[in-house]
Design an enzyme around this catalytic site. Structure first.
Site, PDB file in Angstrom:
ATOM      1  N   PRO A   1      -0.307  50.298  19.257  1.00 37.07           N
ATOM      2  CA  PRO A   1      -1.618  50.003  18.688  1.00 37.07           C
ATOM      3  C   PRO A   1      -1.853  50.788  17.395  1.00 37.07           C
ATOM      4  O   PRO A   1      -1.527  51.967  17.313  1.00 37.07           O
ATOM      5  CB  PRO A   1      -2.590  50.503  19.773  1.00 37.07           C
ATOM      6  CG  PRO A   1      -1.835  51.596  20.471  1.00 37.07           C
ATOM      7  CD  PRO A   1      -0.380  51.196  20.415  1.00 37.07           C
TER       8      PRO A   1
ATOM      9  N   CYS B   1     -13.171  42.760 -11.454  1.00 38.18           N
ATOM     10  CA  CYS B   1     -13.367  41.573 -12.289  1.00 38.18           C
ATOM     11  C   CYS B   1     -12.870  40.314 -11.600  1.00 38.18           C
ATOM     12  O   CYS B   1     -11.924  39.667 -12.070  1.00 38.18           O
ATOM     13  CB  CYS B   1     -12.657  41.789 -13.610  1.00 38.18           C
ATOM     14  SG  CYS B   1     -13.319  43.215 -14.449  1.00 38.18           S
ATOM     15  N   GLU B   2     -13.425  40.005 -10.461  1.00 41.77           N
ATOM     16  CA  GLU B   2     -13.045  38.804  -9.696  1.00 41.77           C
ATOM     17  C   GLU B   2     -14.222  38.376  -8.866  1.00 41.77           C
ATOM     18  O   GLU B   2     -14.837  39.222  -8.212  1.00 41.77           O
ATOM     19  CB  GLU B   2     -11.951  39.145  -8.670  1.00 41.77           C
ATOM     20  CG  GLU B   2     -10.695  39.419  -9.282  1.00 41.77           C
ATOM     21  CD  GLU B   2      -9.460  38.910  -8.585  1.00 41.77           C
ATOM     22  OE1 GLU B   2      -9.507  37.990  -7.748  1.00 41.77           O
ATOM     23  OE2 GLU B   2      -8.441  39.459  -8.942  1.00 41.77           O
TER      24      GLU B   2
END
Ligand code: LLP
Length: 463
Positions: free
Chosen positions: A321, A391-392
């Site tokens: 895990p 910048c997206e």
């Protein structure tokens, strides 16, 4: 709905656009213990604290954005896995979820083993004193140098992922005069109910050797013939962020089936099986994760039952895990910057981080929740999208959530359950500096991974 009537954007269920959310929560100030680390509470004055320290103080001292890990919670979860599986099994924490030297020491102290999948993770583990024989080395394309380093260090097992690797590891081990303990990773052909990019046991993907068509049996045949290898077991990892145990049951059934075939063909009973990681955690209040004891019981029972019916000695089980241990123990703290209400859509809340500190929303359409943590508010709920400074337009941290309509620049908000696969997948996109990881425990906070600096960035830039 006019902007002047609702300057902070749409708030009521009847005007909400399509999205992942259900109705706004009854109490925006409440913190659901399912998604927050154990010691997170809201004080009398309305400020949220972790490990006994208020987030306002943490922000002042360490800045934002920053990840805060509840060390006591991490240790408690690690211990819970350890005790749930008991002495007849091993728990390998999957370092890819989040690794640092402090984490390696916590794991060592709590009696867990470690799964690494690159030279970098191996170096981190060794440098923090994890005994090599408690390390498993994974990866579908380990380099010759990585293999050599792992064998020289004396790792407890290398998990072989392809026919070429069987030969490569055997050759390197022999040339070093060693016999390396190995497992073979098989693809059991299970469709895990999770995002396609994090499902790993169906056939059309890059990991493991398929059971189908007798390929895994052939891999075993070859491994058993090579002097440099000591084949100790079979490995299966079906995917990640899985809630439904049925995939693990099918995997265990098929792996035991292979053990039986190996016994019938070679007269060898392999002593170990590893069922991988992948157990899901709660990112929002809608998720219902399982307790490690329940998981241990289910996995142990099925392996024991399958082995009894195949008349095999029950092998030692191990699990890996990652997310289920570290995921819920941390949150990311951000400062609210610009707030932009868009009529009849939602309000965009920009924070000082974004996809560089949490790529999971952009990559997997992951869902997160978010809370105002520097104060309480009685304002009505406002539908928000928490976005970063990159910048997206896909730079989204929390796609759909509710925050109080009086949210203002300078408020602190926190996104819980960011302990796994956020810092470890962080980037420098737009030359944004990666945030620090701060461990908080019993009234003390200490940096375990420091904030990146502009000097760090410039140091790599040659010329
Ligand atoms: N064992 C193996 C062989 C693995 O490949 C992985 C995860 C694990 C164990 C641990 O899985 P966990 O218990 O953490 O789910 N970046 C993705 C997850 C990729 C998991 C890759 N392998 C995400 O953010 O969801």
């Amino acid at each position: 709905m006019s902007r002047s009537a609702h300057p902070a954007g749409p708030r009521h269920a009847d005007v909400l656009p399509e999205g992942h959310y259900s109705a706004p929560p009854a109490d925006l100030n409440a913190l659901d213990p399912k998604v927050w680390a154990h010691t997170v509470t809201r004080d009398q004055d309305g400020v949220v604290s972790v490990g006994g320290i208020e987030v306002t103080r943490l922000a002042e001292e360490f800045g934002t954005p920053a990840y805060f890990v509840d060390e006591a919670d991490f240790r408690a979860r690690a211990r819970a896995w350890r005790t749930a599986f008991g002495h007849d099994a091993d728990v390998f924490y999957a370092g890819k979820a989040f690794l640092s030297r402090a984490v390696v020491r916590w794991l060592h102290e709590e009696g867990l083993n470690l799964d690494v999948c690159s030279g970098g993770e191996l170096a981190t583990a060794l440098s923090a004193g994890m005994p090599a024989d408690r390390i498993a080395f994974h990866g579908n394309n380990k380099s010759a140098q990585e293999i050599e380093r792992a064998i020289e260090a004396g790792v407890g097992r290398i998990v072989l992922d392809s026919f070429q690797e069987i030969v490569r590891v055997a050759h390197i081990a022999s040339s070093l005069g060693k016999r390396q303990r190995v497992q073979i990773r098989v693809t059991v052909g299970v469709e895990a109910h999770t995002h396609e990019f994090i499902a790993t046991a169906h056939e059309d993907q890059k990991f493991g050797i398929p059971l189908a068509g007798g390929q895994a049996a052939e891999a075993v045949r070859r491994a058993l013939q090579l002097d440099g290898l000591e084949l100790i077991g079979i490995h299966s990892h079906i995917g990640s962020q899985i809630f439904d145990m049925s995939g693990f049951e099918v995997a265990a059934h098929r792996v035991v089936g292979l053990l039986k075939d190996i016994r019938d063909e070679h007269g060898v009973e392999l002593p170990e099986i590893d069922l991988g990681g992948g157990l899901g955690i709660a990112y929002t209040s809608d998720d219902d994760p399982r307790d490690p004891h329940e998981i241990a019981k289910a996995l142990t029972e099925i392996v024991t039952r399958e082995c009894e019916s195949a008349k095999l000695r029950t092998p030692r089980i191990s699990v890996e895990p990652g997310r289920a241990i570290v995921g819920p123990t941390a949150f990311t703290l951000y400062e609210v910057g610009t707030i932009k209400p868009l009529d009849a859509l939602r309000t965009y809340v920009s924070v000082d981080g974004g996809m560089s500190d949490n790529i999971r929303t952009a990559l997997y359409d992951a869902e997160y929740s978010v809370s105002l943590v520097s104060r309480t508010s009685d304002a009505e709920p406002m539908l928000v999208r928490v976005v970063g400074k990159h910048c997206e337009s896909g730079d989204i941290v929390v796609k759909d959530a509710f925050l109080p309509a009086d949210l203002a620049p300078g408020d602190l908000i926190a996104v819980p359950a960011t302990g796994a696969y956020c810092r470890s997948m962080a980037s420098n996109y737009n030359h944004v500096l990666r945030p620090p990881v701060v461990a908080v425990n019993d009234g003390e906070a200490r940096v375990i991974v420091r904030r990146e600096t502009e000097e760090d960035l410039l140091r790599l830039d040659v010329g």
